[in-house]
Motif scaffolding. Structure first.
Motif, mmCIF file in Angstrom:
data_model
loop_
_atom_site.group_PDB
_atom_site.id
_atom_site.type_symbol
_atom_site.label_atom_id
_atom_site.label_comp_id
_atom_site.label_asym_id
_atom_site.label_seq_id
_atom_site.Cartn_x
_atom_site.Cartn_y
_atom_site.Cartn_z
ATOM 1 N N GLN A 120 0.804 -1.222 0.000
ATOM 2 C CA GLN A 120 0.000 0.000 0.000
ATOM 3 C C GLN A 120 0.837 1.273 0.000
ATOM 4 O O GLN A 120 0.316 2.359 -0.235
ATOM 5 C CB GLN A 120 -0.969 0.001 1.201
ATOM 6 N N TRP A 121 2.153 1.168 0.243
ATOM 7 C CA TRP A 121 3.017 2.348 0.298
ATOM 8 C C TRP A 121 3.970 2.436 -0.882
ATOM 9 O O TRP A 121 4.242 3.524 -1.389
ATOM 10 C CB TRP A 121 3.824 2.365 1.606
ATOM 11 N N VAL A 122 4.530 1.320 -1.270
ATOM 12 C CA VAL A 122 5.488 1.304 -2.385
ATOM 13 C C VAL A 122 4.923 0.348 -3.440
ATOM 14 O O VAL A 122 4.965 -0.868 -3.269
ATOM 15 C CB VAL A 122 6.890 0.839 -1.920
ATOM 16 N N PRO A 123 4.374 0.888 -4.520
ATOM 17 C CA PRO A 123 3.756 0.039 -5.535
ATOM 18 C C PRO A 123 4.712 -1.035 -6.069
ATOM 19 O O PRO A 123 5.921 -0.817 -6.164
ATOM 20 C CB PRO A 123 3.371 1.028 -6.643
ATOM 21 N N PHE A 124 4.133 -2.166 -6.418
ATOM 22 C CA PHE A 124 4.901 -3.309 -6.912
ATOM 23 C C PHE A 124 5.803 -2.928 -8.081
ATOM 24 O O PHE A 124 6.913 -3.442 -8.208
ATOM 25 C CB PHE A 124 3.948 -4.443 -7.322
ATOM 26 N N VAL A 125 5.364 -2.018 -8.916
ATOM 27 C CA VAL A 125 6.163 -1.608 -10.073
ATOM 28 C C VAL A 125 7.521 -1.067 -9.636
ATOM 29 O O VAL A 125 8.513 -1.217 -10.362
ATOM 30 C CB VAL A 125 5.386 -0.584 -10.952
ATOM 31 N N GLN A 126 7.612 -0.477 -8.440
ATOM 32 C CA GLN A 126 8.905 0.022 -7.961
ATOM 33 C C GLN A 126 9.839 -1.128 -7.589
ATOM 34 O O GLN A 126 11.044 -1.062 -7.840
ATOM 35 C CB GLN A 126 8.697 0.979 -6.789
ATOM 36 N N GLY A 127 9.303 -2.191 -7.017
ATOM 37 C CA GLY A 127 10.118 -3.373 -6.744
ATOM 38 C C GLY A 127 10.624 -3.991 -8.040
ATOM 39 O O GLY A 127 11.788 -4.396 -8.142
ATOM 40 N N ASP A 128 9.744 -4.035 -9.030
ATOM 41 C CA ASP A 128 10.125 -4.567 -10.339
ATOM 42 C C ASP A 128 11.202 -3.696 -10.985
ATOM 43 O O ASP A 128 12.174 -4.206 -11.557
ATOM 44 C CB ASP A 128 8.878 -4.648 -11.222
ATOM 45 N N GLU A 129 11.061 -2.384 -10.850
ATOM 46 C CA GLU A 129 12.061 -1.441 -11.380
ATOM 47 C C GLU A 129 13.421 -1.673 -10.720
ATOM 48 O O GLU A 129 14.450 -1.719 -11.403
ATOM 49 C CB GLU A 129 11.576 -0.016 -11.107
ATOM 50 N N ASN A 130 13.425 -1.837 -9.402
ATOM 51 C CA ASN A 130 14.683 -2.089 -8.690
ATOM 52 C C ASN A 130 15.292 -3.413 -9.127
ATOM 53 O O ASN A 130 16.503 -3.504 -9.349
ATOM 54 C CB ASN A 130 14.459 -2.071 -7.177
ATOM 55 N N ALA A 131 14.463 -4.439 -9.236
ATOM 56 C CA ALA A 131 14.973 -5.753 -9.640
ATOM 57 C C ALA A 131 15.584 -5.699 -11.043
ATOM 58 O O ALA A 131 16.666 -6.240 -11.275
ATOM 59 C CB ALA A 131 13.854 -6.786 -9.581
ATOM 60 N N THR A 132 14.918 -5.028 -11.950
ATOM 61 C CA THR A 132 15.419 -4.920 -13.323
ATOM 62 C C THR A 132 16.746 -4.163 -13.348
ATOM 63 O O THR A 132 17.717 -4.608 -13.957
ATOM 64 C CB THR A 132 14.375 -4.230 -14.221
ATOM 65 N N GLY A 133 16.796 -3.022 -12.669
ATOM 66 C CA GLY A 133 18.003 -2.201 -12.664
ATOM 67 C C GLY A 133 19.198 -2.894 -12.045
ATOM 68 O O GLY A 133 20.339 -2.691 -12.465
ATOM 69 N N LEU A 134 18.935 -3.735 -11.045
ATOM 70 C CA LEU A 134 20.015 -4.424 -10.334
ATOM 71 C C LEU A 134 20.335 -5.796 -10.918
ATOM 72 O O LEU A 134 21.298 -6.436 -10.503
ATOM 73 C CB LEU A 134 19.634 -4.608 -8.855
ATOM 74 N N GLY A 135 19.531 -6.261 -11.856
ATOM 75 C CA GLY A 135 19.691 -7.628 -12.343
ATOM 76 C C GLY A 135 19.394 -8.613 -11.219
ATOM 77 O O GLY A 135 20.018 -9.676 -11.122
ATOM 78 N N ALA A 136 18.448 -8.250 -10.365
ATOM 79 C CA ALA A 136 18.131 -9.033 -9.158
ATOM 80 C C ALA A 136 17.063 -10.076 -9.427
ATOM 81 O O ALA A 136 16.261 -9.949 -10.360
ATOM 82 C CB ALA A 136 17.636 -8.084 -8.058
ATOM 83 N N ARG A 137 17.065 -11.091 -8.573
ATOM 84 C CA ARG A 137 15.934 -12.016 -8.548
ATOM 85 C C ARG A 137 14.793 -11.295 -7.828
ATOM 86 O O ARG A 137 14.990 -10.742 -6.745
ATOM 87 C CB ARG A 137 16.272 -13.303 -7.800
ATOM 88 N N LEU A 138 13.625 -11.299 -8.430
ATOM 89 C CA LEU A 138 12.442 -10.698 -7.830
ATOM 90 C C LEU A 138 11.584 -11.806 -7.236
ATOM 91 O O LEU A 138 11.164 -12.717 -7.953
ATOM 92 C CB LEU A 138 11.648 -9.907 -8.872
ATOM 93 N N ILE A 139 11.385 -11.741 -5.939
ATOM 94 C CA ILE A 139 10.512 -12.697 -5.259
ATOM 95 C C ILE A 139 9.249 -11.931 -4.889
ATOM 96 O O ILE A 139 9.288 -11.007 -4.069
ATOM 97 C CB ILE A 139 11.199 -13.306 -4.031
ATOM 98 N N SER A 140 8.158 -12.269 -5.562
ATOM 99 C CA SER A 140 6.923 -11.526 -5.364
ATOM 100 C C SER A 140 5.980 -12.276 -4.429
ATOM 101 O O SER A 140 6.001 -13.502 -4.346
ATOM 102 C CB SER A 140 6.248 -11.242 -6.706
ATOM 103 N N PHE A 141 5.198 -11.496 -3.736
ATOM 104 C CA PHE A 141 4.198 -11.998 -2.798
ATOM 105 C C PHE A 141 2.868 -11.349 -3.171
ATOM 106 O O PHE A 141 2.836 -10.292 -3.794
ATOM 107 C CB PHE A 141 4.572 -11.617 -1.363
#
Length: 183
Positions: A139-160
């Motif tokens: 409710q505070w940080v939209p999922f798209v921001q997590g996806d943006e961080n994961a993409t930029g970092l080449g990170a594994r995204l674990i979604s809930f």
């Protein structure tokens, strides 16, 4: 290995899932530092980055940041010389680095966000293993921001689907222990 957990805004190490996590890590004979970050109601990036520096992260350190604590970790990594490396970075419900994406546009910035966002290339020089935990119902940080961080970092995204902002009501995050690869 040692673990450093940077808490979020408007909280401290005695709240949310932080005490559970610290206890679980220490039960496994791994040092876990959860610093009290200054002025958590109106944080300033320089103070939070300085506090992180005082924990002396190194190549055997896992950095975990929740929400604004994750922003502080990424800003710290941006400022490090090329020789500084950490073992792993796990971001939990971490904000975008863009000032335009602040959860509450009227809240103070104090250096956490910028027009350009994060310098992911600089950040990635310091770690080869990034993981992003983000919930689709945050409710505070939209999922798209997590996806943006994961993409930029080449990170594994674990979604809930049902963890919100990993705040009140979330007392455990078992997946964090799995990511640490400790039994």
């Amino acid at each position: 290995m040692k673990v450093i957990l940077m808490h979020g805004k408007d909280t401290d190490p005695s709240q949310k899932w932080y005490p559970w996590f610290k206890g679980e890590v220490e039960k496994r004979d791994v040092p876990c530092i959860v610093p009290i970050l200054p002025d958590a109601q109106d944080p300033k990036i320089e103070e939070w980055v300085s506090t992180l520096s005082q924990t002396h992260p190194d190549q055997e350190t896992v950095l975990i940041g929740h929400s604004r604590g994750g922003v502080a970790i990424l800003r710290w990594l941006e400022k490090q010389p090329p020789s500084v490396k950490v073992r792993k970075v796990i971001l939990v419900a971490t904000n975008s680095g863009f000032v335009k994406n602040r959860a509450i546009p009227t809240e103070t910035n104090n250096g956490f966000y910028s027009v350009a966002g994060y310098d992911f290339e600089k950040i990635k020089m310091h770690c080869d293993d990034f993981v992003v935990f983000h919930s689709k119902d945050d409710q505070w940080v939209p999922f798209v921001q997590g996806d943006e961080n994961a993409t930029g970092l080449g990170a594994r995204l674990i979604s809930f689907d049902d963890k919100g902002h990993f705040g009140k009501g979330i007392d455990t995050i078992l997946e964090l222990l799995t990511e640490l690869e400790i039994k």
